[in-house]
Scaffold this active site. Structure first.
Site, mmCIF file in Angstrom:
data_model
loop_
_atom_site.group_PDB
_atom_site.id
_atom_site.type_symbol
_atom_site.label_atom_id
_atom_site.label_comp_id
_atom_site.label_asym_id
_atom_site.label_seq_id
_atom_site.Cartn_x
_atom_site.Cartn_y
_atom_site.Cartn_z
ATOM 1 N N GLY A 10 172.856 64.092 -29.360
ATOM 2 C CA GLY A 10 173.821 63.090 -29.850
ATOM 3 C C GLY A 10 173.921 62.731 -31.345
ATOM 4 O O GLY A 10 172.751 63.166 -31.910
ATOM 5 N N SER A 124 171.293 48.217 -27.627
ATOM 6 C CA SER A 124 172.488 47.889 -28.512
ATOM 7 C C SER A 124 172.501 46.313 -28.727
ATOM 8 O O SER A 124 172.217 45.416 -27.773
ATOM 9 C CB SER A 124 173.654 48.448 -27.904
ATOM 10 N N TYR A 152 179.103 48.727 -19.943
ATOM 11 C CA TYR A 152 178.249 49.625 -20.956
ATOM 12 C C TYR A 152 177.279 48.675 -21.328
ATOM 13 O O TYR A 152 175.981 49.097 -21.424
ATOM 14 C CB TYR A 152 179.111 49.979 -22.039
ATOM 15 N N LYS A 156 172.870 48.464 -20.281
ATOM 16 C CA LYS A 156 171.844 48.476 -21.641
ATOM 17 C C LYS A 156 170.852 47.364 -21.278
ATOM 18 O O LYS A 156 169.732 47.225 -21.203
ATOM 19 C CB LYS A 156 172.441 48.172 -23.160
ATOM 20 N N ASN A 202 185.389 53.802 -32.767
ATOM 21 C CA ASN A 202 184.604 53.045 -33.751
ATOM 22 C C ASN A 202 185.267 53.200 -35.162
ATOM 23 O O ASN A 202 185.700 54.105 -35.468
ATOM 24 C CB ASN A 202 183.120 53.599 -33.729
#
Ligand code: WQD
Length: 347
Positions: A10, A124, A152, A156, A202
């Protein structure tokens, strides 16, 4: 150290592998290539001039992942794997909970079985929720306030909790939790970078597509926020600085505590229009944009207080916004990984 990098193909994982090699560490990379390409590993090998042991495995597949723990001697695991699109997580929450939590639990159980005690988690700034006041310190506990705005971010926060509970139950288990702010930019070679599938969610990759003519203009999501120019303010950190933060954090495993939490950011707030202007100046390109309505879930400002990482890890973000914009553009003009692959096929 020999580090198993889960999700190493990634954006952040690949840049971290480069920095790990540069610091003399060795890596075993596991990735299911759901949201990345094998070409990334080839490009990382070109940068580090070494072969990267790579396993195309889904980290939820315990049997297959166990074969890696059996075969490779692992000193630490860095968990990058996981779905990470905020908007998508609202639409398919169960997939996000299944994939992100299941893969983390699978890895931790195999670490226990094979006596691997050091883990680093790619968390995050989303875990700070919507009311945190910037600059944000690690002590702000949104978990209790349940202010996280999307599945999401919930995954986290849940994985952070799993790691915290595990370190309480098992003093040998050492966890380093790194809360990223907004990673942007690319490796100076232009060989690896942010290469999202389809239309980018983004800001920075979207600007890169506008700068290279692949998209006509940028939609600026709102200019009525309580910020200097009305547009959203974030803490953009160069992905290479972020990767170097992971290498610096490996030193935690030699310390007596067994839980560490750090913000990885610059501590500087940059607005959408600041970034557009910086991109135009750095690359001498016009970025057309339109002001449109706010995006659901967005907040005015989100930037960190990075002093804990600066002091304890002896790490500080050094690469400036010009470098962020230049390297982003260079990667995009090299066509990103997709085009490199196409060129590959033409031969
Ligand atoms: C930044 C600013 C938008 C796109 C998310 C995740 C976070 C992390 C980084 C994974 C905001 C504005 C954006 C566009 C715009 N991801 N914007 N037009 O939302 O701060 O953070 O990505 O870990 O967890 O929450 O990043 O780049 O989407 O937005 O105006 O086309 O740019 O409103 O102010 P965000 P972003």
């Amino acid at each position: 150290m020999r580090v198993l990098v889960a999700g190493g193909a990634g954006y952040i994982g690949s840049h971290t592998i480069v920095e790990l090699y540069k610091s003399g560490h060795r890596v075993v990379c596991v990735d299911n290539l759901y949201n990345s390409k094998h070409k990334v590993i080839k490009n990382v090998e070109e940068i580090v001039k070494a072969k990267i042991p790579f396993y195309k495995i889904d980290c939820c597949d315990k049997k297959k992942l166990e074969s890696v723990f059996k075969k490779e001697k692992i000193d630490a695991v860095i968990m990058f794997q996981g779905y990470k699109a905020v908007g998508e997580s609202v639409k398919i929450p169960i997939k996000y909970y299944r994939n992100n939590i299941d893969s983390a639990l699978t890895i931790i159980e195999l670490m226990d079985k094979y006596d691997v005690h050091n883990i680093m988690f790619s968390s995050s700034a989303t875990v700070y929720g919507k009311s945190a006041k910037s600059p944000i310190k690690e002590t702000y506990d949104a978990l209790e306030l349940n202010e996280i705005t999307n599945p999401y971010g919930e995954t986290k926060a849940m994985i952070e909790k799993i790691l915290m509970d595990k370190t309480i139950a098992d003093s040998k288990f050492k966890a380093v939790i790194l809360r990223y702010f907004n990673p942007v930019g690319a490796h100076e070679s232009g060989l690896i970078g942010e290469d999202p599938n389809g239309i980018p969610n983004n800001l920075m990759p979207y600007i890169a597509k506008v700068a290279t003519g692949k998209l006509p203009y940028l939609n600026v999501f709102g200019n009525d926020y309580k910020t200097k120019d009305g547009t959203g303010v974030r803490d953009y950190i160069h992905v290479v600085d972020l990767a170097r933060g992971h290498v610096a954090a490996l030193k935690c495993y030699n310390k007596k505590q067994n839980l560490y939490v750090y913000n990885l950011g610059t501590g500087k707030g940059t607005s959408v229009l600041d970034l557009v202007n910086a991109y135009e100046k750095a690359n001498d390109k016009k970025i057309n944009y339109k002001i449109v309505g706010r995006r659901a879930g967005d907040i005015d400002k989100l930037y960190c207080n990075p002093t804990k990482a600066n002091n304890e890890l002896k790490w500080k973000a050094k690469l400036d916004i010009v470098n962020m914009c230049k390297t982003s553009y260079k990667f995009e003009t090299k066509g990103g990984l997709g085009c490199q692959e196409k060129k590959q096929k033409k031969k």
